[in-house]
Scaffold this active site. Sequence first.
Site, mmCIF file in Angstrom:
data_model
loop_
_atom_site.group_PDB
_atom_site.id
_atom_site.type_symbol
_atom_site.label_atom_id
_atom_site.label_comp_id
_atom_site.label_asym_id
_atom_site.label_seq_id
_atom_site.Cartn_x
_atom_site.Cartn_y
_atom_site.Cartn_z
ATOM 1 N N TRP A 1 0.824 -1.202 0.000
ATOM 2 C CA TRP A 1 0.000 0.000 0.000
ATOM 3 C C TRP A 1 0.859 1.253 0.000
ATOM 4 C CZ3 TRP A 1 -0.376 4.172 3.285
ATOM 5 C CH2 TRP A 1 -1.478 5.023 3.089
ATOM 6 N N GLY B 1 -5.860 -2.758 -1.653
ATOM 7 C CA GLY B 1 -5.798 -3.031 -0.231
ATOM 8 C C GLY B 1 -6.184 -1.849 0.649
ATOM 9 N N ASP B 2 -6.563 -0.741 0.043
ATOM 10 C CA ASP B 2 -6.910 0.451 0.803
ATOM 11 C C ASP B 2 -8.327 0.319 1.365
ATOM 12 O OD1 ASP B 2 -6.067 3.532 1.158
ATOM 13 O OD2 ASP B 2 -8.215 3.406 0.757
ATOM 14 N N GLY B 3 -8.465 0.445 2.680
ATOM 15 C CA GLY B 3 -9.757 0.262 3.314
ATOM 16 C C GLY B 3 -10.820 1.229 2.839
#
Length: 202
Positions: free
Chosen positions: A129, A148-150
Amino acid sequence: MSYLPHLFKDKKLLGVIGLQPAFELKSRNKAYLRLCRSIMGQQLSMKVATVIYKRFLELYGGREPAAKQIANTPFDQLRGIGLSNAKANYLHNVARFALAEGMDNHILEKMDNEEAIAYLTQIKGVGRWTVEMLLMFTLGREDVFASGDGAIQGAMIRLYKLDTSDKKMCMEKMVKISQKWKPFRTYACMHLWQWKDSIPVK
């Protein structure tokens, strides 16, 4: 902006972008420093991260330090600005890697996204990330999908009404949707971030 007509083909994304100004990416120097700043800000609010980074710069008279200066900064001084043991070590790792292997833009620009990710994640403390953010906001790469970034995940789940009961299948669906945005996935992410920040919390 040239990316807009392409992203407008995604009707759901069109509804998001239509409410926002267009974005522009710029290339910046000192990739090692951008990585250090990302590490310092991990798991912190923007406000706290800004304070920590200001203290960091004050170690060098308020100026952006060279990689050698960071590598030579005593561990206790880095801890003294509010960094954890791990983050202080990671900053040293980044600086030493930059000195030993090279991290100038002209080196990274010769690599495609996956090559740059593989190269920089060799550094302990630097994950995928973090490198994706570097590719977007330091190297100005237009086609990076931060899977993968929330916040991106949350925005896509809400916008596309994705089923989250099976996390693996949900992620595969996100990646499939993002393929429609190529070669401008970075811009799509930027619009999703802004949209996620603007919608009210229920």
